[in-house]
Design a protein around this motif. Sequence first.
Motif, PDB file in Angstrom:
ATOM      1  N   SER A  59      11.663  16.432  96.086  1.00 48.37           N
ATOM      2  CA  SER A  59      12.196  15.176  95.789  1.00 48.37           C
ATOM      3  C   SER A  59      13.706  15.184  95.922  1.00 48.37           C
ATOM      4  O   SER A  59      14.030  13.795  96.104  1.00 48.37           O
ATOM      5  CB  SER A  59      11.701  14.817  94.249  1.00 48.37           C
ATOM      6  OG  SER A  59      10.102  15.026  93.906  1.00 48.37           O
ATOM      7  N   SER A  60      14.429  16.223  95.569  1.00 48.68           N
ATOM      8  CA  SER A  60      15.655  16.079  95.301  1.00 48.68           C
ATOM      9  C   SER A  60      16.404  15.975  96.638  1.00 48.68           C
ATOM     10  O   SER A  60      17.192  15.235  97.011  1.00 48.68           O
ATOM     11  CB  SER A  60      16.265  17.406  94.716  1.00 48.68           C
ATOM     12  OG  SER A  60      16.123  17.424  93.371  1.00 48.68           O
ATOM     13  N   LEU A  61      15.695  16.537  97.601  1.00 51.95           N
ATOM     14  CA  LEU A  61      16.074  16.522  99.151  1.00 51.95           C
ATOM     15  C   LEU A  61      15.841  15.047  99.709  1.00 51.95           C
ATOM     16  O   LEU A  61      16.893  14.725 100.309  1.00 51.95           O
ATOM     17  CB  LEU A  61      15.260  17.537  99.903  1.00 51.95           C
ATOM     18  CG  LEU A  61      15.327  17.673 101.414  1.00 51.95           C
ATOM     19  CD1 LEU A  61      16.904  18.098 101.741  1.00 51.95           C
ATOM     20  CD2 LEU A  61      14.606  18.702 102.059  1.00 51.95           C
ATOM     21  N   VAL A  62      14.960  14.442  99.423  1.00 50.80           N
ATOM     22  CA  VAL A  62      14.987  13.138  99.770  1.00 50.80           C
ATOM     23  C   VAL A  62      15.749  12.273  99.049  1.00 50.80           C
ATOM     24  O   VAL A  62      16.692  11.420  99.835  1.00 50.80           O
ATOM     25  CB  VAL A  62      13.327  12.302  99.716  1.00 50.80           C
ATOM     26  CG1 VAL A  62      13.244  11.033  99.867  1.00 50.80           C
ATOM     27  CG2 VAL A  62      12.244  13.292 100.482  1.00 50.80           C
ATOM     28  N   LEU A  63      15.709  12.374  97.777  1.00 47.19           N
ATOM     29  CA  LEU A  63      16.554  11.333  97.097  1.00 47.19           C
ATOM     30  C   LEU A  63      18.075  11.444  97.216  1.00 47.19           C
ATOM     31  O   LEU A  63      18.948  10.255  97.143  1.00 47.19           O
ATOM     32  CB  LEU A  63      16.216  11.486  95.600  1.00 47.19           C
ATOM     33  CG  LEU A  63      14.711  10.911  95.189  1.00 47.19           C
ATOM     34  CD1 LEU A  63      14.548  11.295  93.613  1.00 47.19           C
ATOM     35  CD2 LEU A  63      14.574   9.393  95.416  1.00 47.19           C
ATOM     36  N   CYS A  64      18.564  12.621  97.135  1.00 47.91           N
ATOM     37  CA  CYS A  64      19.892  12.999  97.130  1.00 47.91           C
ATOM     38  C   CYS A  64      20.653  13.570  98.665  1.00 47.91           C
ATOM     39  O   CYS A  64      21.815  13.947  98.695  1.00 47.91           O
ATOM     40  CB  CYS A  64      20.360  13.789  96.169  1.00 47.91           C
ATOM     41  SG  CYS A  64      20.202  13.052  94.443  1.00 47.91           S
ATOM     42  N   GLY A  65      19.523  14.094  99.534  1.00 46.61           N
ATOM     43  CA  GLY A  65      19.818  14.605 100.891  1.00 46.61           C
ATOM     44  C   GLY A  65      19.852  13.643 101.795  1.00 46.61           C
ATOM     45  O   GLY A  65      20.540  12.999 102.661  1.00 46.61           O
ATOM     46  N   LEU A  66      18.500  13.277 102.082  1.00 48.16           N
ATOM     47  CA  LEU A  66      18.030  12.277 103.080  1.00 48.16           C
ATOM     48  C   LEU A  66      18.501  10.828 103.013  1.00 48.16           C
ATOM     49  O   LEU A  66      19.067  10.401 103.829  1.00 48.16           O
ATOM     50  CB  LEU A  66      16.423  12.097 103.215  1.00 48.16           C
ATOM     51  CG  LEU A  66      16.035  11.146 104.351  1.00 48.16           C
ATOM     52  CD1 LEU A  66      16.494  11.581 105.757  1.00 48.16           C
ATOM     53  CD2 LEU A  66      14.474  11.069 104.172  1.00 48.16           C
ATOM     54  N   ILE A  67      18.230  10.222 101.841  1.00 51.07           N
ATOM     55  CA  ILE A  67      18.654   8.852 101.676  1.00 51.07           C
ATOM     56  C   ILE A  67      20.044   8.425 101.731  1.00 51.07           C
ATOM     57  O   ILE A  67      20.381   7.580 102.351  1.00 51.07           O
ATOM     58  CB  ILE A  67      18.080   8.253 100.452  1.00 51.07           C
ATOM     59  CG1 ILE A  67      16.380   8.016 100.445  1.00 51.07           C
ATOM     60  CG2 ILE A  67      18.570   6.681  99.906  1.00 51.07           C
ATOM     61  CD1 ILE A  67      15.668   7.599  99.329  1.00 51.07           C
ATOM     62  N   PRO A  68      20.928   9.439 101.020  1.00 52.28           N
ATOM     63  CA  PRO A  68      22.400   9.151 101.397  1.00 52.28           C
ATOM     64  C   PRO A  68      22.829   9.259 102.882  1.00 52.28           C
ATOM     65  O   PRO A  68      23.716   8.659 103.383  1.00 52.28           O
ATOM     66  CB  PRO A  68      23.084  10.074 100.756  1.00 52.28           C
ATOM     67  CG  PRO A  68      22.108  10.467  99.706  1.00 52.28           C
ATOM     68  CD  PRO A  68      20.745  10.514 100.027  1.00 52.28           C
ATOM     69  N   LEU A  69      22.148  10.246 103.749  1.00 51.08           N
ATOM     70  CA  LEU A  69      22.380  10.351 105.065  1.00 51.08           C
ATOM     71  C   LEU A  69      21.894   9.143 105.819  1.00 51.08           C
ATOM     72  O   LEU A  69      22.686   8.819 106.576  1.00 51.08           O
ATOM     73  CB  LEU A  69      21.729  11.542 105.633  1.00 51.08           C
ATOM     74  CG  LEU A  69      22.007  12.093 107.018  1.00 51.08           C
ATOM     75  CD1 LEU A  69      23.494  12.593 106.956  1.00 51.08           C
ATOM     76  CD2 LEU A  69      21.052  13.293 107.186  1.00 51.08           C
TER      77      LEU A  69
END
Length: 261
Positions: A59-69
């Motif tokens: 979840s953290s990877l998507v919310l704070c890694g992928l989406i900001p990218l």
Amino acid sequence: MVSVNLTDEKLNPFPGLRPFRPGESDLFFGREDESAGIAEKLLRNRFVAITGTTGCGKSSLVLCGLIPLIKRHASETGEKWNYIVMQPGKDPFGDLSSILARQNRDGKTLLFIDQFEEIFRYGIPEIRDSSGSDIKGFINLLASVVNGKYPDVYLIVAIRSDMISLCEHYRGFSDILNNSSFLVSPMSGKGFREAITGPIKAAGAEIDNDLVELLVSEVSECSDQLLVLQHFMLRLWIRWKEMNEPGRPVDMTDYSSIGTM
């Protein structure tokens, strides 16, 4: 680097046992390569299934890694993106239908379905589960998104790796999973160092290098690595703040006072 305002005593640059939340990307470190890999798959296939063990940070990877990218990508290209996060509830088919019905041609939409395995919480039905949710309809609707019925919708699902075999009951969807999936692997030593030092530096503090290496060594031996690390770092930060010595880095004194990891 963007400095994070943590003047409120209640705030902590480490989330502990909960996932990172939207808006905490400035505190999210150590998964840059994974974020880029998922973004590449998503932009190419319009779908990615992110799998991994409980607590590995999906979840953290998507919310704070992928989406900001993706947001940075949109800023560079001038594209408009909308972002929607959902979890399967009592009526996943109805919820997803409502979301798709509201989609328009005004830009692209990234739909993130977190805890996808929740659709199987009542077992594997032929058509409906005991709550009346149309699981087969839900999965067929997802397949229609991936197969192009909604060409401006990009889909991410996060599912526990020990539950992914349940998707084999839905042949079309299992084929889709095989075509575009991403397994979240354990962090590397470099990733752990960034996950330890990054939030502390973002909060305007420092940490002793010897302590960093000790923590990396200890967390590498833990089974639930990220959960253990984030919980320990939350406690370590609280202890350092309680000492009220802002000019001193987080060091072995703080580590010894709360016990080993």
